[in-house]
Design a protein around this motif. Structure first.
Motif, PDB file in Angstrom:
ATOM      1  N   ILE A  38       0.842  -1.190   0.000  1.00 24.82           N
ATOM      2  CA  ILE A  38       0.000   0.000   0.000  1.00 24.82           C
ATOM      3  C   ILE A  38       0.880   1.243   0.000  1.00 24.82           C
ATOM      4  N   GLU A  39       0.345   2.324  -0.537  1.00 23.22           N
ATOM      5  CA  GLU A  39       1.055   3.601  -0.527  1.00 23.22           C
ATOM      6  C   GLU A  39       1.228   4.040   0.914  1.00 23.22           C
ATOM      7  N   THR A  40       2.441   4.373   1.299  1.00 21.79           N
ATOM      8  CA  THR A  40       2.720   4.693   2.696  1.00 21.79           C
ATOM      9  C   THR A  40       2.922   6.177   2.958  1.00 21.79           C
ATOM     10  N   SER A  41       3.192   6.949   1.907  1.00 22.01           N
ATOM     11  CA  SER A  41       3.399   8.375   2.081  1.00 22.01           C
ATOM     12  C   SER A  41       2.739   9.091   0.909  1.00 22.01           C
ATOM     13  N   CYS A  42       1.682   9.793   1.199  1.00 23.32           N
ATOM     14  CA  CYS A  42       0.857  10.375   0.132  1.00 23.32           C
ATOM     15  C   CYS A  42       1.241  11.798  -0.244  1.00 23.32           C
ATOM     16  N   GLY A  43       2.392  12.270   0.159  1.00 19.98           N
ATOM     17  CA  GLY A  43       2.798  13.621  -0.192  1.00 19.98           C
ATOM     18  C   GLY A  43       4.258  13.727  -0.579  1.00 19.98           C
ATOM     19  N   CYS A  56      -1.621  11.287  -4.565  1.00 24.40           N
ATOM     20  CA  CYS A  56      -3.075  11.465  -4.604  1.00 24.40           C
ATOM     21  C   CYS A  56      -3.734  10.796  -5.812  1.00 24.40           C
ATOM     22  N   ASP A  57      -2.941  10.365  -6.792  1.00 19.28           N
ATOM     23  CA  ASP A  57      -3.490   9.583  -7.899  1.00 19.28           C
ATOM     24  C   ASP A  57      -3.654   8.120  -7.516  1.00 19.28           C
ATOM     25  N   ASP A  58      -3.096   7.714  -6.383  1.00 14.23           N
ATOM     26  CA  ASP A  58      -3.175   6.343  -5.895  1.00 14.23           C
ATOM     27  C   ASP A  58      -4.422   6.192  -5.029  1.00 14.23           C
ATOM     28  N   THR A  59      -5.206   5.173  -5.280  1.00 16.71           N
ATOM     29  CA  THR A  59      -6.444   4.969  -4.508  1.00 16.71           C
ATOM     30  C   THR A  59      -6.159   4.730  -3.031  1.00 16.71           C
ATOM     31  N   ASP A  60      -4.942   4.279  -2.682  1.00 16.61           N
ATOM     32  CA  ASP A  60      -4.584   4.086  -1.278  1.00 16.61           C
ATOM     33  C   ASP A  60      -4.571   5.404  -0.515  1.00 16.61           C
ATOM     34  N   CYS A  61      -4.418   6.524  -1.230  1.00 17.69           N
ATOM     35  CA  CYS A  61      -4.330   7.832  -0.584  1.00 17.69           C
ATOM     36  C   CYS A  61      -5.680   8.543  -0.476  1.00 17.69           C
ATOM     37  N   GLY A  63      -8.846  10.033   0.781  1.00 16.30           N
ATOM     38  CA  GLY A  63      -9.304  10.382   2.114  1.00 16.30           C
ATOM     39  C   GLY A  63      -8.205  10.762   3.081  1.00 16.30           C
ATOM     40  N   THR A  64      -6.941  10.712   2.644  1.00 15.68           N
ATOM     41  CA  THR A  64      -5.857  11.117   3.546  1.00 15.68           C
ATOM     42  C   THR A  64      -5.760  12.637   3.595  1.00 15.68           C
ATOM     43  N   ALA A  65      -5.146  13.153   4.629  1.00 14.47           N
ATOM     44  CA  ALA A  65      -5.002  14.605   4.785  1.00 14.47           C
ATOM     45  C   ALA A  65      -4.222  15.206   3.622  1.00 14.47           C
ATOM     46  N   ALA A  66      -3.225  14.485   3.129  1.00 11.00           N
ATOM     47  CA  ALA A  66      -2.404  14.998   2.030  1.00 11.00           C
ATOM     48  C   ALA A  66      -3.202  15.150   0.743  1.00 11.00           C
ATOM     49  N   CYS A  67      -4.289  14.423   0.605  1.00 10.89           N
ATOM     50  CA  CYS A  67      -5.071  14.451  -0.638  1.00 10.89           C
ATOM     51  C   CYS A  67      -6.467  15.023  -0.437  1.00 10.89           C
ATOM     52  N   ILE A  73      -0.225  24.219   3.222  1.00  9.38           N
ATOM     53  CA  ILE A  73       0.563  24.660   4.367  1.00  9.38           C
ATOM     54  C   ILE A  73       1.990  24.745   3.838  1.00  9.38           C
ATOM     55  N   CYS A  74       2.569  25.909   3.892  1.00  5.41           N
ATOM     56  CA  CYS A  74       3.785  26.195   3.126  1.00  5.41           C
ATOM     57  C   CYS A  74       5.097  25.744   3.750  1.00  5.41           C
ATOM     58  N   ASP A  75       5.058  25.006   4.841  1.00  2.94           N
ATOM     59  CA  ASP A  75       6.326  24.588   5.450  1.00  2.94           C
ATOM     60  C   ASP A  75       6.285  23.179   6.041  1.00  2.94           C
ATOM     61  N   ASP A  76       5.445  22.296   5.457  1.00  2.58           N
ATOM     62  CA  ASP A  76       5.356  20.958   6.052  1.00  2.58           C
ATOM     63  C   ASP A  76       5.823  19.825   5.133  1.00  2.58           C
ATOM     64  N   GLY A  77       6.284  20.136   3.921  1.00  2.00           N
ATOM     65  CA  GLY A  77       6.779  19.100   3.018  1.00  2.00           C
ATOM     66  C   GLY A  77       5.701  18.221   2.414  1.00  2.00           C
ATOM     67  N   ILE A  78       4.439  18.656   2.464  1.00  2.00           N
ATOM     68  CA  ILE A  78       3.310  17.867   1.959  1.00  2.00           C
ATOM     69  C   ILE A  78       2.523  18.704   0.954  1.00  2.00           C
ATOM     70  N   ASP A  79       2.016  18.047  -0.083  1.00  2.00           N
ATOM     71  CA  ASP A  79       1.134  18.708  -1.037  1.00  2.00           C
ATOM     72  C   ASP A  79      -0.274  18.695  -0.429  1.00  2.00           C
ATOM     73  N   ASN A  80      -0.570  19.652   0.424  1.00  2.00           N
ATOM     74  CA  ASN A  80      -1.831  19.672   1.160  1.00  2.00           C
ATOM     75  C   ASN A  80      -3.051  19.890   0.284  1.00  2.00           C
TER      76      ASN A  80
END
Length: 102
Positions: A38-43, A56-61, A63-67, A73-80
């Motif tokens: 499964i996808e373990t890191s969605c960002g 976020c193109d992966d169905t495993d992601c 509903g996750t916060a990253a997707c 959020i401009c300083d967290d390393g995630i595509d929010n």
């Protein structure tokens, strides 16, 4: 007694597994426990589970916060906001203090 001898001989000649897989963390699901990773890191812009779909193109992601499509959020390393750009590379962060603006 004869059946026990035959079973013993069969195990001796065919082999018996020397180890039995053990779930190191019962009650949880992870890539070590399942045949399908499964996808373990969605960002992180990496296809972590090797299925050809990234973040976020992966169905495993789903509903996750990253997707979730929330504000960037401009300083967290995630595509929010789910637009495939991260932090200061995202146009939503132009002028943000975390990116040297304002």
């Amino acid at each position: 007694m004869r059946h026990a001898l035959l079973i013993s001989l069969a195990l001796l000649f065919t082999g018996c597994p020397s180890t039995i897989p053990v779930d190191s963390d019962p009650g949880t699901s992870d890539t070590a426990d399942s045949a399908t990773p499964i996808e373990t890191s969605c960002g992180d812009t990496i296809d972590n589970d090797g299925d050809g779909d990234i973040d976020c193109d992966d169905t495993d992601c789903a509903g996750t916060a990253a997707c979730a499509g929330g504000p960037e959020i401009c300083d967290d390393g995630i595509d929010n906001d789910g637009d495939r750009t991260i932090d200061c590379g995202d146009s939503d962060c132009i002028g943000d203090a975390a990116c040297g603006g304002g």
